[in-house]
Design a protein around this motif. Structure first.
Motif, PDB file in Angstrom:
ATOM      1  N   MET A 133       6.552 -49.132  72.132  1.00 12.77           N
ATOM      2  CA  MET A 133       6.157 -50.246  72.995  1.00 12.77           C
ATOM      3  C   MET A 133       6.705 -50.075  74.410  1.00 12.77           C
ATOM      4  SD  MET A 133       4.246 -52.331  71.225  1.00 12.77           S
ATOM      5  CE  MET A 133       4.324 -53.954  71.966  1.00 12.77           C
ATOM      6  N   ARG A 134       7.934 -49.580  74.526  1.00 16.29           N
ATOM      7  CA  ARG A 134       8.538 -49.404  75.849  1.00 16.29           C
ATOM      8  C   ARG A 134       7.789 -48.350  76.663  1.00 16.29           C
ATOM      9  NH1 ARG A 134      13.463 -50.126  73.028  1.00 16.29           N
ATOM     10  NH2 ARG A 134      13.699 -47.866  72.766  1.00 16.29           N
ATOM     11  N   LEU A 135       7.524 -47.207  76.041  1.00 19.44           N
ATOM     12  CA  LEU A 135       6.875 -46.129  76.780  1.00 19.44           C
ATOM     13  C   LEU A 135       5.418 -46.438  77.092  1.00 19.44           C
ATOM     14  CD1 LEU A 135       6.856 -43.282  77.988  1.00 19.44           C
ATOM     15  CD2 LEU A 135       6.198 -42.422  75.736  1.00 19.44           C
ATOM     16  N   GLU A 191       9.246 -48.419  66.450  1.00 16.83           N
ATOM     17  CA  GLU A 191       8.116 -49.046  67.148  1.00 16.83           C
ATOM     18  C   GLU A 191       8.525 -49.571  68.524  1.00 16.83           C
ATOM     19  OE1 GLU A 191       6.029 -51.974  64.944  1.00 16.83           O
ATOM     20  OE2 GLU A 191       5.215 -50.540  63.476  1.00 16.83           O
ATOM     21  N   ALA A 192       9.749 -50.014  68.646  1.00 19.27           N
ATOM     22  CA  ALA A 192      10.209 -50.546  69.933  1.00 19.27           C
ATOM     23  C   ALA A 192      10.139 -49.481  71.025  1.00 19.27           C
ATOM     24  CB  ALA A 192      11.632 -51.072  69.799  1.00 19.27           C
ATOM     25  N   SER A 193      10.466 -48.246  70.663  1.00 18.08           N
ATOM     26  CA  SER A 193      10.420 -47.167  71.650  1.00 18.08           C
ATOM     27  C   SER A 193       8.979 -46.861  72.052  1.00 18.08           C
ATOM     28  CB  SER A 193      11.086 -45.907  71.085  1.00 18.08           C
ATOM     29  OG  SER A 193      10.395 -45.421  69.948  1.00 18.08           O
ATOM     30  N   GLU A 226       1.785 -49.889  84.552  1.00 19.76           N
ATOM     31  CA  GLU A 226       1.552 -49.114  85.769  1.00 19.76           C
ATOM     32  C   GLU A 226       0.060 -49.067  86.116  1.00 19.76           C
ATOM     33  OE1 GLU A 226       2.054 -44.469  87.239  1.00 19.76           O
ATOM     34  OE2 GLU A 226       3.318 -45.236  85.617  1.00 19.76           O
ATOM     35  N   GLY A 233       3.894 -49.274  76.865  1.00 17.09           N
ATOM     36  CA  GLY A 233       3.813 -50.494  77.667  1.00 17.09           C
ATOM     37  C   GLY A 233       4.020 -50.201  79.141  1.00 17.09           C
ATOM     38  N   ALA A 234       4.955 -49.306  79.449  1.00 18.68           N
ATOM     39  CA  ALA A 234       5.204 -48.947  80.847  1.00 18.68           C
ATOM     40  C   ALA A 234       3.986 -48.257  81.463  1.00 18.68           C
ATOM     41  CB  ALA A 234       6.427 -48.024  80.928  1.00 18.68           C
TER      42      ALA A 234
END
Length: 216
Positions: A171-173, A167-169, A180, A175-176
């Motif tokens: 959120m990172r993608l 899930e962290a991955s 933007e 979320g970015a």
């Protein structure tokens, strides 16, 4: 408050069940989201129930999604004619006239398309909720179209990865992507006219809308 769009939350869940949406919406409220007057979404059962549970706000059913559902009761060759008839209600100056036109069109369509007329009877207040708000805002309030482009971009970026390890991955993608877009919205021209915000309390609100919302 400045009439600009803003992304205020991101959540991940195993499904779009009511429990997920309720938890997500409550997290937004806990962070300070208050005073919501209108919530716009499709008619997803879990989402609609969560909105009614968390917010004391009028619910607007996405007009675009509703029209697709409505035209499913009509042969393809009649789509243009029937859609034009229904849109007469959307062209009215206020909620009262829109409702009157809506019911009149439903009666005209009932002999040939009774299921469509029944759908119109059941969804009038959900589809026309936005008509109780200032005219300047209505084009931005009647559907989820304003966020569809964002949803497509999120899906496109997620499809490139395919399978996320955790899930962290995600959120990172995602979320970015959202950061933007949010930054772009903050530097672009205003999305809604702030001057019309003060008119919201002066608009004639359909009493049935308020009753329905509170009952939910």
């Amino acid at each position: 408050t400045e009439g600009r769009r803003e992304i205020i939350g991101l959540g991940i869940g195993p499904s779009e069940a009511e429990t997920f949406w309720t938890e997500f919406l409550r997290s937004l409220r806990a962070r300070g989201l208050g005073g919501a007057r209108l919530v716009i979404s499709d008619a997803h059962t879990g989402l609609k129930a969560a909105i009614a549970r968390v917010f004391e706000a009028t619910w607007q059913r996405c007009r675009v999604h509703w029209m697709r559902n409505a035209l499913a009761h009509v042969s393809r060759g009649q789509h243009t004619v029937v859609a034009a008839a229904i849109r007469q209600a959307f062209d009215q100056p206020d909620r009262a006239h829109a409702g009157e036109t809506w019911r009149k069109v439903a009666e005209q369509l009932r002999p040939r398309w009774p299921k469509l007329a029944d759908l119109m009877d059941a969804s009038e207040h959900d589809v026309l909720a936005y008509m109780s708000f200032p005219r300047q805002h209505r084009t931005k309030l009647h559907s989820t179209n304003p966020i569809e482009r964002l949803n497509k971009e999120v899906k496109r970026r997620a499809d490139v990865v395919g399978i996320f390890p955790n899930e962290a991955s995600i959120m990172r993608l995602i979320g970015a992507v959202l950061f933007e877009q949010n930054d772009e919205w903050q530097t672009s021209s205003r999305y809604m006219m702030v001057e019309a915000f003060a008119q919201i309390d002066k608009e004639e609100v359909d009493p049935i809308l308020s009753i329905t919302t509170k009952a939910a």
